[in-house]
Every structure is written in structure tokens, then in C-alpha cells.
Design a protein around this motif. Structure first.
Motif: not given
Length: 334
Positions: A32-45, A16-30
């Protein structure tokens, strides 16, 4: 008498066209982009918009696969999903109807993230038994609909998408012929990956689900260990049944669960990093859709070419797992 082989003749993927980045999560959850990338390898979805359902994703992917095959016919439709539009009826008949396939056989298969390989075995069986000559196999999940948006351990991993392949009856030595498939499960460990509420066990109590039981849960550390062990073992068995050696695998396509899991399995199998297909950084974990979406995108981008020996593997809830092989055909991915 041995029946015909199932030959891959079309493939398509859709997010689907709706893109969610790690920064979007960082704005509302505890997080960060670095934390997500290091543990999952994911940058966006990619995630669905309100009102969108699994069938909508499935129709998009199915349309592309049929177009890729150059033929809009199918005798059966198999839909692998963990997130059907509703508990009853199955979603597959609706998808078949919307695709204009008529009153063909259509049903759902549920094996969580192993769903595409279980569906592939099912479709292959339909062709081998001469129940169908052409099968549209779709794997689609609106996985974010069962994820707790406040749980940073799962919300950042899972996403939505669909992938589909068209299989036709053919010869076992044709490019695209599905090779040996190996499947397994372990119900004693079903608690590692589950949605506790909403099923007959909870409903039979007459009580509402406990808070949070409507959401997907995963015991990450134990799941990681079993995923690596099971995918490594089943992949080795599939390669052996195909008469290949691990060094002869040109492309390794694994369910995109977690970048660290993918690296561990690839290293244990002895498949070099440059032969491992991956799109997890861009799309996250799309459940059953993961494998066909990976194959479609890899083929479209030139990372998967005709004549290459491909090893497929997946692991999911159940617990369930599987692996299979095929020589990639000349096909235009859409």
C-alpha cells in the motif's frame, strides 16, 4: 609534483518520463502507499520503457551536463553503472560516440550505488595525472531491469535515471574543486547485495541460473545497519580531511537509498534536517545515478547555492562506500 585539482563546471540530470506511483504497485502487489512511504519514504519513481537502455539515460544526462558547462568537449568519459547495455563491451564508448566526443578514452566503473563517488575519484585521478584536462563523469542505471517485479521489498524502492558532471583541471582553492575523497569496501559481506546469476561463476558451471538468480537481492536489515554505520564513519573522515567541522557543512547529499537511512546518518553526523538534501520521495533509489541526480535537481530548484560547503556520501554493493567534499560553484544545473 602535485597535479591539478578537478573542478566541477557543469551538471545535468535525467529521469525517463514513465512515472510509477505507489498506488500502481498496490494494484498488483500485497502493499500500500502507506506501507511503502513508512518504510522507504518513496511516493513515486521513474522507470524506462521497453527497449530503453542505460546508454540512453547516460546520453541524456551527459548532453545536459555538457550544455551546463558551456563546452561540448571532453578528453575522457567515465560511466558509473551496474546495468551496462550488455556484458561486453563497456557502455561508455558508445555513450561517448553518441555524444559526439570523438575517439576519447571511455570506460565503465562498477561500484553499485557508490559508483558516482568511485567514478569521481577516477575522474579526479585522470586530471591530477594530466591524462585528461576535461572529464565527463556520468552515473546511470536502468536498475528496474535487474529487479524482480514481483518482489515488493525491492520493486518499490529502485528506479531508473542518470546524472552527469563535467570536471576540468583547475586550482585546489577554486569553488567546485573536488576535496578529499575517502573510499572503502568489504568483500566478505558481498552477499548482502548481489545478483547471483549471469556472471562467470554461474556460467562456468554450464548450468542455467536458478530461478530468480538473475534478479537483484538485498538482505535489508543487515544492509540498513552497515549503510548507516559506514556512511556515518566515512563522512566524518571526509569532513576531517577537508579541515571542516560537521557544523560547517551547509548541505549534506547522501545516496538516496531509504529515507530512514538518510535521517539516521544525518542525525549521527549532527547535520540539521534543513541542511539535508533529498529527492527520494520523487525518484526513489536510482543506484549510481542517485547522487548526481540529487545535486542537479537541488541546484536547479535553488536548494543548493554557490559557496555552500557540500558533503557527499554513498553506500552500495561490494560492499562499497565513500564520501567527499566540495564548495559548490556557480553553475547552471540542467
Amino acid at each position: 609534483m602535485t597535479g591539478p585539482a578537478a573542478v566541477l563546471t557543469g551538471i545535468g540530470g535525467y529521469v525517463p518520463p514513465n512515472l510509477v506511483t505507489n498506488e500502481d504497485f498496490a494494484r498488483r502487489l500485497d502493499t500500500s502507499d502507506a506501507w511503502i512511504r513508512s518504510r522507504t519514504g518513496i511516493a513515486r519513481r521513474h522507470v524506462i520503457e521497453p527497449g530503453t537502455a542505460t546508454s540512453d539515460l547516460a546520453v541524456e544526462a551527459g548532453t545536459r551536463a555538457l550544455k551546463s558547462a558551456g563546452d561540448d568537449r571532453a578528453d575522457a568519459l567515465v560511466l558509473a553503472t551496474t546495468t551496462p547495455d550488455q556484458p561486453c563491451p563497456a557502455t561508455a564508448p558508445q555513450v561517448a560516440s553518441r555524444l559526439g566526443l570523438g575517439r576519447i578514452a571511455a570506460f565503465d566503473v562498477s561500484a553499485v550505488c557508490s559508483g558516482f563517488l568511485y567514478g569521481l575519484a577516477t575522474a579526479t585521478g585522470l586530471i591530477a595525472a594530466r591524462v585528461a584536462e576535461r572529464v565527463l563523469l556520468v552515473a546511470a542505471d536502468a536498475f528496474t531491469t535487474i529487479i524482480d517485479p514481483e518482489d515488493r521489498t525491492t520493486a518499490v524502492i529502485f528506479a531508473d535515471g542518470a546524472g552527469a558532471v563535467v570536471l576540468r583541471a583547475g586550482a585546489v582553492d577554486e569553488p567546485g574543486a573536488v576535496g578529499p575523497l575517502v573510499l572503502g569496501s568489504d568483500g566478505e559481506l558481498s552477499h548482502l547485495i548481489e545478483v547471483p546469476g549471469g556472471g562467470s561463476r554461474q556460467r562456468s558451471t554450464g548450468l542455467p541460473p536458478r530461478p530468480g538468480d538473475q534478479y537483484f537481492r538485498m538482505l535489508g536489515r543487515d544492509t540498513y545497519r552497515h549503510a548507516v554505520e559506514r556512511m556515518t564513519a566515512v563522512s566524518g573522515e571526509a569532513v576531517e580531511r577537508a579541515g571542516w567541522r560537521p557544523a560547517e557543512v551547509d548541505r549534506f547529499a547522501a545516496h538516496q537509498a531509504n529515507a530512514r537511512i538518510l535521517d539516521s546518518v544525518g542525525e549521527r553526523l549532527g547535520v540539521p534536517a534543513e541542511r539535508r538534501l533529498s529527492n527520494i520521495e520523487r525518484v526513489g533509489n536510482t543506484g549510481a545515478a542517485s547522487l548526481p541526480l540529487l545535486l542537479a535537481q537541488s541546484a536547479a530548484e535553488g536548494r543548493l547555492a554557490a559557496g555552500q560547503r557540500v558533503l557527499l556520501t554513498a553506500f552500495g554493493g561490494g560492499l562499497s562506500w565513500g564520501a567527499g567534499t566540495l564548495v559548490w560553484p556557480s553553475v547552471e544545473a540542467l
